[in-house]
Scaffold this motif. Structure first.
Motif, PDB file in Angstrom:
ATOM      1  N   ARG A 134       0.828  -1.211   0.000  1.00  0.00           N
ATOM      2  CA  ARG A 134       0.000   0.000   0.000  1.00  0.00           C
ATOM      3  C   ARG A 134       0.866   1.266   0.000  1.00  0.00           C
ATOM      4  O   ARG A 134       0.373   2.373   0.156  1.00  0.00           O
ATOM      5  CB  ARG A 134      -0.928   0.029   1.227  1.00  0.00           C
ATOM      6  CG  ARG A 134      -1.946  -1.074   1.280  1.00  0.00           C
ATOM      7  CD  ARG A 134      -3.385  -0.540   1.166  1.00  0.00           C
ATOM      8  NE  ARG A 134      -3.648   0.097  -0.118  1.00  0.00           N
ATOM      9  CZ  ARG A 134      -4.372  -0.420  -1.107  1.00  0.00           C
ATOM     10  NH1 ARG A 134      -4.924  -1.582  -0.961  1.00  0.00           N
ATOM     11  NH2 ARG A 134      -4.560   0.227  -2.229  1.00  0.00           N
ATOM     12  N   GLY A 135       2.168   1.061  -0.101  1.00  0.00           N
ATOM     13  CA  GLY A 135       3.070   2.218  -0.160  1.00  0.00           C
ATOM     14  C   GLY A 135       3.428   2.765   1.210  1.00  0.00           C
ATOM     15  O   GLY A 135       3.989   3.858   1.304  1.00  0.00           O
ATOM     16  N   ARG A 136       3.108   2.006   2.285  1.00  0.00           N
ATOM     17  CA  ARG A 136       3.412   2.490   3.646  1.00  0.00           C
ATOM     18  C   ARG A 136       4.830   2.120   4.052  1.00  0.00           C
ATOM     19  O   ARG A 136       5.299   1.013   3.759  1.00  0.00           O
ATOM     20  CB  ARG A 136       2.408   1.895   4.652  1.00  0.00           C
ATOM     21  CG  ARG A 136       1.000   2.433   4.443  1.00  0.00           C
ATOM     22  CD  ARG A 136       0.014   1.659   5.264  1.00  0.00           C
ATOM     23  NE  ARG A 136       0.008   0.245   4.888  1.00  0.00           N
ATOM     24  CZ  ARG A 136      -0.985  -0.596   5.134  1.00  0.00           C
ATOM     25  NH1 ARG A 136      -2.053  -0.170   5.772  1.00  0.00           N
ATOM     26  NH2 ARG A 136      -0.905  -1.863   4.768  1.00  0.00           N
ATOM     27  N   ASN A 159       3.977  11.092  -1.169  1.00  0.00           N
ATOM     28  CA  ASN A 159       4.523  10.563  -2.416  1.00  0.00           C
ATOM     29  C   ASN A 159       3.812  11.153  -3.634  1.00  0.00           C
ATOM     30  O   ASN A 159       2.583  11.250  -3.669  1.00  0.00           O
ATOM     31  CB  ASN A 159       4.408   9.032  -2.420  1.00  0.00           C
ATOM     32  CG  ASN A 159       5.055   8.438  -3.642  1.00  0.00           C
ATOM     33  OD1 ASN A 159       4.393   8.158  -4.636  1.00  0.00           O
ATOM     34  ND2 ASN A 159       6.371   8.293  -3.597  1.00  0.00           N
ATOM     35  N   THR A 162       1.460   8.197  -5.623  1.00  0.00           N
ATOM     36  CA  THR A 162       0.262   7.608  -5.006  1.00  0.00           C
ATOM     37  C   THR A 162      -0.410   8.572  -4.037  1.00  0.00           C
ATOM     38  O   THR A 162      -1.534   8.340  -3.617  1.00  0.00           O
ATOM     39  CB  THR A 162       0.617   6.339  -4.218  1.00  0.00           C
ATOM     40  OG1 THR A 162       1.490   6.721  -3.135  1.00  0.00           O
ATOM     41  CG2 THR A 162       1.306   5.306  -5.092  1.00  0.00           C
ATOM     42  N   THR A 164       0.442   8.897  -1.042  1.00  0.00           N
ATOM     43  CA  THR A 164       0.584   8.355   0.317  1.00  0.00           C
ATOM     44  C   THR A 164       1.383   9.306   1.215  1.00  0.00           C
ATOM     45  O   THR A 164       2.441   9.797   0.830  1.00  0.00           O
ATOM     46  CB  THR A 164       1.282   6.974   0.268  1.00  0.00           C
ATOM     47  OG1 THR A 164       0.441   6.100  -0.476  1.00  0.00           O
ATOM     48  CG2 THR A 164       1.509   6.409   1.666  1.00  0.00           C
ATOM     49  N   GLY A 295      -1.882   2.908  -3.171  1.00  0.00           N
ATOM     50  CA  GLY A 295      -1.479   3.815  -2.098  1.00  0.00           C
ATOM     51  C   GLY A 295      -2.223   3.519  -0.817  1.00  0.00           C
ATOM     52  O   GLY A 295      -3.054   2.608  -0.747  1.00  0.00           O
ATOM     53  N   ASP A 296      -1.900   4.294   0.195  1.00  0.00           N
ATOM     54  CA  ASP A 296      -2.535   4.140   1.505  1.00  0.00           C
ATOM     55  C   ASP A 296      -3.844   4.927   1.453  1.00  0.00           C
ATOM     56  O   ASP A 296      -3.871   6.133   1.703  1.00  0.00           O
ATOM     57  CB  ASP A 296      -1.590   4.709   2.580  1.00  0.00           C
ATOM     58  CG  ASP A 296      -2.107   4.428   3.970  1.00  0.00           C
ATOM     59  OD1 ASP A 296      -3.214   3.852   4.103  1.00  0.00           O
ATOM     60  OD2 ASP A 296      -1.406   4.802   4.940  1.00  0.00           O
ATOM     61  N   ASN A 299      -4.866   7.354   4.038  1.00  0.00           N
ATOM     62  CA  ASN A 299      -3.898   8.353   4.463  1.00  0.00           C
ATOM     63  C   ASN A 299      -3.107   8.862   3.252  1.00  0.00           C
ATOM     64  O   ASN A 299      -1.960   8.496   3.050  1.00  0.00           O
ATOM     65  CB  ASN A 299      -2.954   7.700   5.496  1.00  0.00           C
ATOM     66  CG  ASN A 299      -2.127   8.711   6.240  1.00  0.00           C
ATOM     67  OD1 ASN A 299      -2.497   9.882   6.332  1.00  0.00           O
ATOM     68  ND2 ASN A 299      -0.990   8.278   6.729  1.00  0.00           N
ATOM     69  N   ARG A 300      -3.784   9.664   2.455  1.00  0.00           N
ATOM     70  CA  ARG A 300      -3.101  10.158   1.244  1.00  0.00           C
ATOM     71  C   ARG A 300      -3.565  11.568   0.915  1.00  0.00           C
ATOM     72  O   ARG A 300      -4.548  12.063   1.476  1.00  0.00           O
ATOM     73  CB  ARG A 300      -3.313   9.216   0.062  1.00  0.00           C
ATOM     74  CG  ARG A 300      -4.757   9.072  -0.322  1.00  0.00           C
ATOM     75  CD  ARG A 300      -4.974   8.022  -1.397  1.00  0.00           C
ATOM     76  NE  ARG A 300      -6.396   7.732  -1.458  1.00  0.00           N
ATOM     77  CZ  ARG A 300      -7.083   7.491  -2.550  1.00  0.00           C
ATOM     78  NH1 ARG A 300      -6.484   7.447  -3.707  1.00  0.00           N
ATOM     79  NH2 ARG A 300      -8.377   7.263  -2.499  1.00  0.00           N
TER      80      ARG A 300
END
Ligand code: PLP
Length: 398
Positions: A134-136, A159, A162, A164, A295-296, A299-300
């Motif tokens: 998820r890109g975390r 980022n 994404t 994130t 992505g998250d 939280n993005r």
């Protein structure tokens, strides 16, 4: 809808200059064109406008420190986000002599990654914190990677591909616990999410004008008061000797005004952009199968949507969207033109068939519901057409 109108959904690559910003800049080209370092009042008076812009940038970032002249001395004007990234890391490694490690992430912008590669050629050890699907960020890895030999930790605030958002405060605390400095590339975050440097442990933070409706070719670097700073660009005594070169006055004024506007409208814009982004994602999800949103998601950034259309090539989607006057991007702007999936999507471990078909839509305050609806209608026939000729789609496991 007027088909000749460009629907611009590539705002993480660059944004339109806000007309109010443009008007604020206008006098500084042909009328008030003096050099702020000049002794005569014609030039010298411009210095006060630069200081006003510096305060506007500081206010957006929550940098409260003012020197004895009332100037926001923690802000240094730069030429771009990449310069801010380079300058911060350069200053940090010079401020921590004897430490030869830099810790960063595998999903940074090249403004950080390419500079770290250069420093590795000069003998620095670079360690990359990985991300999950998820890109975390892997915070356990970060904790282990940051040690007593670390000079600086550089983790982006958000980022660019994404959207994130990273836990920069947590990592800044980890860095300080080991005596390292902390830099964040906030190029995509500034103006989109609240930033309060006064209540923060961040030592360096870089931003770029053209991502927040100021012009290209200007940026700013926050350097916390008391942090040792060796310049990247040596020259005149501009920026208190921290960045040589005659100031890009009009663009600095533009950046200041853009920051003031962003600060005033931040929460309302956040709501508007989230609504538009959700409308786009829901519309696409309802109409097209085999997609994934990257992505998250919890939280993005409110404006960014990275969507993988499985089993087809992102570049082909972009070309067909372009024919309908819709601008988006595949991967990041900097990797456009290469058919390799971006380093961000690779770091997240996206399957090949998804990474290749990934499109980034990035919105701005100038987008409308009508535009989003147009895109939602335009996409399904494009995807259907490309899947019909894709060997991956016809040959996939059903
Ligand atoms: N950092 C991030 C996260 C970015 O997205 C970008 C631009 O895409 C940059 C840095 C570089 O900014 P500039 O183009 O002003 O050098």
């Amino acid at each position: 809808m007027n088909q000749n109108k460009v629907i611009y959904l590539d705002n993480n690559a660059t944004t339109a200059v806000d007309p109010e910003v443009f008007e604020a800049m206008r006098p500084f080209f042909c009328e008030r064109y003096g050099n702020p370092s000049s002794i005569h009042r014609f030039g010298g008076s411009v210095a006060a406008d630069i200081e006003e812009a510096r305060r506007q940038v500081a206010d957006l970032l929550g940098s409260k420190f003012r020197d004895t002249d009332g100037n926001a001395a923690e802000i240094i004007f730069t030429s771009c986000g990449s310069e801010g990234d380079n300058a911060a890391i350069n200053a940090a490694v010079n401020a921590r002599p004897g430490r030869n490690k830099i810790v960063t992430t595998s999903v940074e912008h090249p403004g950080v990654l390419a500079y770290c590669r250069e420093l590795s050629r000069r003998g620095f050890e670079i360690e990359y914190i990985p991300v999950d699907e998820r890109g975390r960020l892997d915070l356990d890895y970060a904790e282990r990677a940051i040690d007593d030999s670390t000079a600086v930790v550089s983790v982006m605030w958000a980022n660019n591909e994404t959207g994130t958002i990273f836990p920069v405060e947590t990592v800044a605390r980890m860095a300080h616990a080991r005596g390292a400095l902390f830099h964040t590339d906030a190029v995509q975050a500034a103006g989109k999410v609240p930033i309060d440097l006064d209540a923060s442990e961040i030592d360096f933070l870089s931003i770029s004008g053209h991502k927040l409706h100021a012009p290209k070719g200007v940026g700013a670097l926050f350097v916390r008061k008391g942090t040792r700073f060796k310049p990247l660009i040596f020259g005149g005594h501009q920026e208190k000797g921290r960045r040589g070169g005659t100031e890009n006055v009009a663009s600095i004024i533009g950046l200041g005004r853009a920051c003031a506007i962003a600060r005033k409208n931040l929460s309302a814009e956040n709501i508007q952009l989230t609504k538009l982004r959700n409308r786009l994602e829901e519309g696409v999800q309802q109409r097209i199968s085999h997609i994934r949103i990257n992505g998250d998601l919890a939280n993005r950034l409110p404006n960014t949507s990275s969507i993988s259309f499985e089993y087809i090539e992102g570049e082909s989607i972009l070309m067909l969207l372009d024919m309908m006057n819709i601008c988006a991007s595949s991967g990041s702007a900097c990797t456009t033109g290469s058919l390799e999936p971006s380093h961000v999507l690779r770091a997240m471990g996206l399957p090949y068939t998804a990474a290749h078909g990934t499109i980034r839509f990035s919105l701005s305050k100038y987008n409308t519901e009508e535009e989003i609806d147009y895109v939602i209608e335009a996409l399904p026939p494009i995807i259907e057409r490309l899947r019909a000729i894709s060997p991956y789609w016809t040959g996939r496991d059903k």
